[in-house]
Scaffold this motif. Sequence first.
Motif, short mmCIF file in Angstrom:
data_model
loop_
_atom_site.label_atom_id
_atom_site.label_comp_id
_atom_site.label_asym_id
_atom_site.label_seq_id
_atom_site.Cartn_x
_atom_site.Cartn_y
_atom_site.Cartn_z
N GLU A 190 50.74 62.99 43.55
CA GLU A 190 49.51 63.38 44.26
C GLU A 190 49.34 62.53 45.51
OE1 GLU A 190 45.76 63.37 42.04
OE2 GLU A 190 44.75 63.07 43.96
N GLU A 191 49.58 61.24 45.40
CA GLU A 191 49.45 60.36 46.58
C GLU A 191 50.46 60.75 47.67
OE1 GLU A 191 47.02 58.43 47.14
OE2 GLU A 191 46.16 58.53 45.14
N HIS B 32 49.20 63.82 49.52
CA HIS B 32 48.15 63.53 50.51
C HIS B 32 48.80 63.15 51.85
CE1 HIS B 32 44.52 63.92 48.20
NE2 HIS B 32 44.84 62.99 47.33
N TYR C 120 39.50 61.55 49.24
CA TYR C 120 39.71 62.64 50.19
C TYR C 120 38.67 63.74 49.93
CZ TYR C 120 44.32 60.52 50.91
OH TYR C 120 45.33 59.67 51.19
N GLU D 193 41.83 67.10 47.63
CA GLU D 193 42.20 66.58 46.30
C GLU D 193 42.84 67.70 45.48
OE1 GLU D 193 42.45 63.69 45.48
OE2 GLU D 193 40.93 62.48 46.48
ZN ZN Z 1 43.90 62.21 45.53
#
Ligand code: ZN
Length: 199
Positions: A103-104, A107, A133, A138
């Motif tokens: 997930e990071e 982003h 975010y 997200e």
């Molecule tokens: Zn996130």
Amino acid sequence: MLLGDLPPGEKWRNFELKALGLRDFARVRIDQPLNPFELARFANLLVIRFDQIEGLSDSAREHLLGVASEDWSGGACSLPNGMKLVILNPTHGRSRTNATLMEEICHVFLGHQPNRLSIVTRDDRGKVMNRDYRRADEEEAYAVGAAALVPYASLKKMLLEGRSSKEIGLHFRVSSELVQYRMKVTHLWREFKDSAVNS
Ligand SMILES: [Zn+2]
């Protein structure tokens, strides 16, 4: 690419295409597990271990790894040189960590701009969480990350072969919950839930 290789619905098709782009970039075949730790280096993400953090008091350390260990999975912040620093919760297993790190990475790859102040909010289950975010960002980062970890075409093929969500999770190094989330958002759930969950 055949249209059948993409999930139904424009939104999820777009997420899938971005995820496949990430896999292409990492040069990992669609049926092979993607290692987010290798991808992190391309994304200018510096992943550090929790025990490398200096200046944390013993009580803070105990708190974060003890009673509060379920309240956080990872944290990120920007460094002056443009790199992003990610700290992952060492008490969470590898499959959970893979989803957090992915997930990071998303982003960064998707160009999301963090909120100036992280927002403390509640998630869908009413749990307090920090949001760094915008909500839509997200959702996109998590969805694209999960799609990169478990691509639709491979997921569908394995389900057709009668594999369970647990087996598919083991193959892609993610939790069976993440596999089931992918089945739901790509509309494979109704058709395959019985064979995927019970076998
Ligand atoms: Zn996130």
